[in-house]
Each structure stands twice: as structure tokens, then as C-alpha cells.
Motif scaffolding. Structure first.
Motif, PDB file in Angstrom:
ATOM      1  N   UNK A   1       0.842  -1.185   0.000  1.00 38.12           N
ATOM      2  CA  UNK A   1       0.000   0.000   0.000  1.00 38.12           C
ATOM      3  C   UNK A   1       0.885   1.245   0.000  1.00 38.12           C
ATOM      4  N   UNK A   2       0.558   2.188  -0.817  1.00 35.78           N
ATOM      5  CA  UNK A   2       1.337   3.414  -0.931  1.00 35.78           C
ATOM      6  C   UNK A   2       1.030   4.359   0.228  1.00 35.78           C
ATOM      7  N   UNK A   3       2.004   5.176   0.550  1.00 36.75           N
ATOM      8  CA  UNK A   3       1.790   6.225   1.542  1.00 36.75           C
ATOM      9  C   UNK A   3       0.787   7.224   0.994  1.00 36.75           C
ATOM     10  N   UNK A   4      -0.042   7.752   1.846  1.00 38.40           N
ATOM     11  CA  UNK A   4      -0.987   8.805   1.455  1.00 38.40           C
ATOM     12  C   UNK A   4      -0.807   9.954   2.427  1.00 38.40           C
ATOM     13  N   UNK A   5      -0.062  10.946   2.021  1.00 40.23           N
ATOM     14  CA  UNK A   5       0.259  12.085   2.883  1.00 40.23           C
ATOM     15  C   UNK A   5      -0.369  13.341   2.310  1.00 40.23           C
ATOM     16  N   UNK A   6      -1.590  13.591   2.636  1.00 42.77           N
ATOM     17  CA  UNK A   6      -2.265  14.766   2.107  1.00 42.77           C
ATOM     18  C   UNK A   6      -1.988  15.980   2.977  1.00 42.77           C
ATOM     19  N   UNK A   7      -2.382  17.126   2.474  1.00 40.89           N
ATOM     20  CA  UNK A   7      -2.264  18.369   3.222  1.00 40.89           C
ATOM     21  C   UNK A   7      -3.300  19.353   2.741  1.00 40.89           C
ATOM     22  N   UNK A   8      -3.456  20.422   3.481  1.00 37.63           N
ATOM     23  CA  UNK A   8      -4.408  21.472   3.101  1.00 37.63           C
ATOM     24  C   UNK A   8      -3.727  22.567   2.291  1.00 37.63           C
ATOM     25  N   UNK A   9      -2.399  22.483   2.195  1.00 41.69           N
ATOM     26  CA  UNK A   9      -1.620  23.452   1.424  1.00 41.69           C
ATOM     27  C   UNK A   9      -0.388  22.742   0.883  1.00 41.69           C
ATOM     28  N   UNK A  10       0.310  23.394  -0.028  1.00 42.14           N
ATOM     29  CA  UNK A  10       1.532  22.827  -0.570  1.00 42.14           C
ATOM     30  C   UNK A  10       2.559  22.613   0.544  1.00 42.14           C
ATOM     31  N   UNK A  11       2.668  23.592   1.445  1.00 34.72           N
ATOM     32  CA  UNK A  11       3.615  23.492   2.547  1.00 34.72           C
ATOM     33  C   UNK A  11       3.291  22.305   3.453  1.00 34.72           C
ATOM     34  N   UNK A  12       2.008  22.104   3.754  1.00 37.19           N
ATOM     35  CA  UNK A  12       1.616  20.995   4.620  1.00 37.19           C
ATOM     36  C   UNK A  12       1.861  19.648   3.944  1.00 37.19           C
ATOM     37  N   UNK A  13       1.583  19.554   2.655  1.00 36.21           N
ATOM     38  CA  UNK A  13       1.858  18.320   1.912  1.00 36.21           C
ATOM     39  C   UNK A  13       3.343  17.991   1.967  1.00 36.21           C
ATOM     40  N   UNK A  14       4.194  18.972   1.709  1.00 35.86           N
ATOM     41  CA  UNK A  14       5.640  18.762   1.727  1.00 35.86           C
ATOM     42  C   UNK A  14       6.090  18.322   3.119  1.00 35.86           C
ATOM     43  N   UNK A  15       5.577  18.979   4.139  1.00 42.03           N
ATOM     44  CA  UNK A  15       5.921  18.618   5.515  1.00 42.03           C
ATOM     45  C   UNK A  15       5.513  17.185   5.829  1.00 42.03           C
ATOM     46  N   UNK A  16       4.302  16.801   5.443  1.00 39.51           N
ATOM     47  CA  UNK A  16       3.810  15.448   5.710  1.00 39.51           C
ATOM     48  C   UNK A  16       4.619  14.393   4.955  1.00 39.51           C
ATOM     49  N   UNK A  17       4.988  14.688   3.717  1.00 38.39           N
ATOM     50  CA  UNK A  17       5.807  13.754   2.943  1.00 38.39           C
ATOM     51  C   UNK A  17       7.185  13.583   3.590  1.00 38.39           C
ATOM     52  N   UNK A  18       7.763  14.687   4.035  1.00 34.49           N
ATOM     53  CA  UNK A  18       9.056  14.613   4.695  1.00 34.49           C
ATOM     54  C   UNK A  18       8.976  13.863   6.014  1.00 34.49           C
ATOM     55  N   UNK A  19       7.941  14.149   6.811  1.00 36.68           N
ATOM     56  CA  UNK A  19       7.764  13.474   8.101  1.00 36.68           C
ATOM     57  C   UNK A  19       7.575  11.969   7.934  1.00 36.68           C
ATOM     58  N   UNK A  20       6.959  11.569   6.827  1.00 37.68           N
ATOM     59  CA  UNK A  20       6.721  10.146   6.571  1.00 37.68           C
ATOM     60  C   UNK A  20       7.945   9.456   5.960  1.00 37.68           C
ATOM     61  N   UNK A  21       8.988  10.236   5.676  1.00 36.72           N
ATOM     62  CA  UNK A  21      10.198   9.653   5.119  1.00 36.72           C
ATOM     63  C   UNK A  21      10.143   9.392   3.629  1.00 36.72           C
ATOM     64  N   UNK A  22       9.171   9.997   2.950  1.00 40.27           N
ATOM     65  CA  UNK A  22       9.050   9.813   1.504  1.00 40.27           C
ATOM     66  C   UNK A  22      10.286  10.397   0.808  1.00 40.27           C
ATOM     67  N   UNK A  23      10.789  11.505   1.315  1.00 42.80           N
ATOM     68  CA  UNK A  23      12.069  12.042   0.864  1.00 42.80           C
ATOM     69  C   UNK A  23      12.847  12.487   2.091  1.00 42.80           C
ATOM     70  N   UNK A  24      14.155  12.542   1.955  1.00 43.04           N
ATOM     71  CA  UNK A  24      15.005  12.909   3.081  1.00 43.04           C
ATOM     72  C   UNK A  24      15.853  14.148   2.791  1.00 43.04           C
TER      73      UNK A  24
END
Length: 60
Positions: A1-24
Motif C-alpha cells: 500500500x502506498x503512503x498517502x500524505x495529504x495536506x491542506x496546502x503545498x507546505x503541509x503536503x511537503x511537511x507530511x511527505x518529509x515526516x513520513x520519510x518519503x524524501x530525506x
């Protein structure tokens, strides 16, 4: 199952992706922050979903 890291803004999406380790890399975060996904999606309410975006069938 793929990660699903949504956000209410571009900044929140980026933060959630980073927090989930999608990118480092901070360089990836900076590049993503420089381009708002809402400018490139058909329906802006889908812009900050961590999911593939629709591309019209005639676009390659």
C-alpha cells in the motif's frame, strides 16, 4: 500500500511527505516548495493529495 500524505496546502503536503520519510533531502523539499501543485492540476481540491493526478488522454 502506498503512503498517502495529504495536506491542506503545498507546505503541509511537503511537511507530511518529509515526516513520513518519503524524501530525506532538504533540496527536494525546497524544489517542491518552489512549485505549487495547484497550478498544474485539473481540480485544485486534489492538488495536495499524495496520489497520481489525472492527465487528459491526449497528453503524453
Amino acid at each position: 500500500m502506498a503512503w498517502r500524505c495529504t495536506g491542506k496546502s503545498n507546505e503541509e503536503l511537503i511537511s507530511n511527505l518529509g515526516d513520513a520519510g518519503i524524501f530525506k533531502s532538504e533540496q527536494v523539499a525546497k524544489a517542491m516548495a518552489a512549485v505549487d501543485r495547484a497550478n498544474y492540476v485539473r481540480h485544485t481540491y486534489h492538488a495536495y493529495e499524495d496520489s497520481p493526478q489525472y492527465v487528459h488522454h491526449t497528453q503524453v
